[in-house]
Design a protein around this motif. Structure first.
Motif, PDB file in Angstrom:
ATOM      1  N   SER A   1      -0.346  -9.093  -9.349  1.00  0.00           N
ATOM      2  CA  SER A   1       0.836  -8.289  -9.038  1.00  0.00           C
ATOM      3  C   SER A   1       0.615  -6.820  -9.388  1.00  0.00           C
ATOM      4  N   ILE A   2       0.064  -6.534 -10.563  1.00  0.00           N
ATOM      5  CA  ILE A   2      -0.083  -5.148 -10.995  1.00  0.00           C
ATOM      6  C   ILE A   2      -1.249  -4.453 -10.294  1.00  0.00           C
ATOM      7  N   MET A   3      -2.382  -5.133 -10.183  1.00  0.00           N
ATOM      8  CA  MET A   3      -3.549  -4.497  -9.553  1.00  0.00           C
ATOM      9  C   MET A   3      -3.336  -4.295  -8.058  1.00  0.00           C
TER      10      MET A   3
ATOM     11  N   ALA B   1      -1.778 -15.428 -16.121  1.00  0.00           N
ATOM     12  CA  ALA B   1      -2.871 -14.478 -15.919  1.00  0.00           C
ATOM     13  C   ALA B   1      -3.000 -14.082 -14.450  1.00  0.00           C
ATOM     14  N   ILE B   2      -2.874 -15.047 -13.558  1.00  0.00           N
ATOM     15  CA  ILE B   2      -3.003 -14.778 -12.125  1.00  0.00           C
ATOM     16  C   ILE B   2      -1.855 -13.901 -11.632  1.00  0.00           C
ATOM     17  N   ILE B   3      -0.627 -14.248 -12.030  1.00  0.00           N
ATOM     18  CA  ILE B   3       0.537 -13.454 -11.598  1.00  0.00           C
ATOM     19  C   ILE B   3       0.434 -12.029 -12.126  1.00  0.00           C
TER      20      ILE B   3
ATOM     21  N   PRO C   1      -3.790  -0.237 -23.647  1.00  0.00           N
ATOM     22  CA  PRO C   1      -3.030   0.098 -22.424  1.00  0.00           C
ATOM     23  C   PRO C   1      -3.205  -0.910 -21.301  1.00  0.00           C
ATOM     24  N   GLY C   2      -2.719  -2.131 -21.479  1.00  0.00           N
ATOM     25  CA  GLY C   2      -2.966  -3.190 -20.506  1.00  0.00           C
ATOM     26  C   GLY C   2      -2.369  -2.968 -19.132  1.00  0.00           C
ATOM     27  N   ASP C   3      -1.042  -2.833 -19.033  1.00  0.00           N
ATOM     28  CA  ASP C   3      -0.384  -2.706 -17.728  1.00  0.00           C
ATOM     29  C   ASP C   3      -0.826  -1.453 -16.982  1.00  0.00           C
ATOM     30  N   SER C   4      -0.816  -0.322 -17.678  1.00  0.00           N
ATOM     31  CA  SER C   4      -1.217   0.926 -17.026  1.00  0.00           C
ATOM     32  C   SER C   4      -2.686   0.894 -16.621  1.00  0.00           C
ATOM     33  N   LEU C   5      -3.509   0.197 -17.398  1.00  0.00           N
ATOM     34  CA  LEU C   5      -4.927   0.085 -17.071  1.00  0.00           C
ATOM     35  C   LEU C   5      -5.138  -0.739 -15.803  1.00  0.00           C
ATOM     36  N   LEU C   6      -4.412  -1.853 -15.677  1.00  0.00           N
ATOM     37  CA  LEU C   6      -4.534  -2.689 -14.481  1.00  0.00           C
ATOM     38  C   LEU C   6      -4.037  -1.945 -13.245  1.00  0.00           C
ATOM     39  N   PHE C   7      -2.922  -1.233 -13.399  1.00  0.00           N
ATOM     40  CA  PHE C   7      -2.376  -0.477 -12.274  1.00  0.00           C
ATOM     41  C   PHE C   7      -3.366   0.596 -11.819  1.00  0.00           C
TER      42      PHE C   7
ATOM     43  N   ALA D   1      -6.556   0.534 -12.326  1.00  0.00           N
ATOM     44  CA  ALA D   1      -7.708  -0.169 -11.754  1.00  0.00           C
ATOM     45  C   ALA D   1      -7.463  -0.482 -10.287  1.00  0.00           C
ATOM     46  N   GLY D   2      -6.208  -0.808  -9.960  1.00  0.00           N
ATOM     47  CA  GLY D   2      -5.866  -1.051  -8.561  1.00  0.00           C
ATOM     48  C   GLY D   2      -6.014   0.199  -7.721  1.00  0.00           C
ATOM     49  N   ILE D   3      -5.596   1.336  -8.260  1.00  0.00           N
ATOM     50  CA  ILE D   3      -5.709   2.607  -7.542  1.00  0.00           C
ATOM     51  C   ILE D   3      -7.173   2.970  -7.293  1.00  0.00           C
ATOM     52  N   PHE D   4      -8.018   2.711  -8.295  1.00  0.00           N
ATOM     53  CA  PHE D   4      -9.443   3.020  -8.161  1.00  0.00           C
ATOM     54  C   PHE D   4     -10.244   1.771  -7.764  1.00  0.00           C
TER      55      PHE D   4
END
Length: 228
Positions: free
Chosen positions: A181-183, A175-177, A58-64, A66-69
């Motif tokens: 962007s997601i986090m 990797a940076i973008i 779950p890459g994208d949802s995990l990064l998102f 991670a940003g919330i937490f």
């Protein structure tokens, strides 16, 4: 060692099987894993592009998430700024792509002779190659936002012997973008709409559907190319 201490000392006695099931639940990782959450995050980000199994994670949802937490992650990791957390995740994403590149470089020709299994489908490799041929090295940037292609793009780059310096340039940019962007989206949305945590499952579902739509469309296009 923290990961093992976590598994064996939780009050609810979570077993290994339940733990691995929970790996696909980003909210659980950040709510219950404490100091271990950052290492689970980094391991999944690395595995996503470093190994075939990556497209299942779950890459994208995990990064998102991670940003919330993000604040909790910072507190549990020496109180470093959230910016540093994102940089560390980006670095691991870069290293994962390098691992994928060398995997393709060393065994690229053999991959096309490999039999299909649960973790490996030859059609994914072929589709990723068509995707790469269409977008060239910029595919390394675009693929960051497409789960299946994210896992196979660096492998294809290694298999077709893309110049490593050129590969690294697009690897770093992508990797940076991707991470920032997601986090940062998750981080600042949570700042403005703190009730997001109460509806995280729906948000994650939306992210999954959104990232899958372009994949489905491209699959249809590439299948036509394959069979023409």
């Amino acid at each position: 060692m923290e990961i093992f201490n976590f598994l064996f000392h939780q009050k609810n006695h979570i077993d290994f099987w339940n733990f691995f099931q929970h790996l696909f639940n980003p909210r659980w990782i950040f709510l219950y894993c404490g100091k271990t959450a950052i290492f689970i995050l980094l391991a999944i980000v690395f595995a996503e592009t470093g190994f075939f199994i990556g497209f299942l994670l779950p890459g994208d949802s995990l990064l998102f998430t991670a940003g919330i937490f993000g604040e909790d992650l910072c507190k549990n990791f020496y109180n470093v700024p959230f910016f540093v957390i994102i940089l560390i995740v980006a670095l691991v994403a870069i290293l994962g792509n390098i691992q994928g590149y060398w995997l393709g470089y060393k065994s690229g020709k053999l991959l096309y002779e490999k039999k299909d299994s649960f973790f490996f489908k030859k059609k994914h490799l072929i589709l990723a190659k068509l995707f790469y041929n269409r977008y060239k090295t910029t595919a390394l940037i675009i693929s960051r936002f497409l789960p299946m292609f994210r896992s196979f793009a660096p492998i294809i780059a290694g298999a077709i012997r893309v110049n490593f310096k050129k590969f690294m340039i697009y690897n770093i940019i992508g990797a940076i973008i991707w991470t920032f962007s997601i986090m940062l989206s998750g981080h600042y949305l949570d700042k403005n709409f703190p009730e997001l945590k109460n509806h995280l499952e729906w948000i994650i579902l939306l992210i999954i559907v959104t990232t899958m739509i372009p994949i489905i469309l491209k699959l249809r296009i590439y299948k036509k190319k394959i069979f023409i």
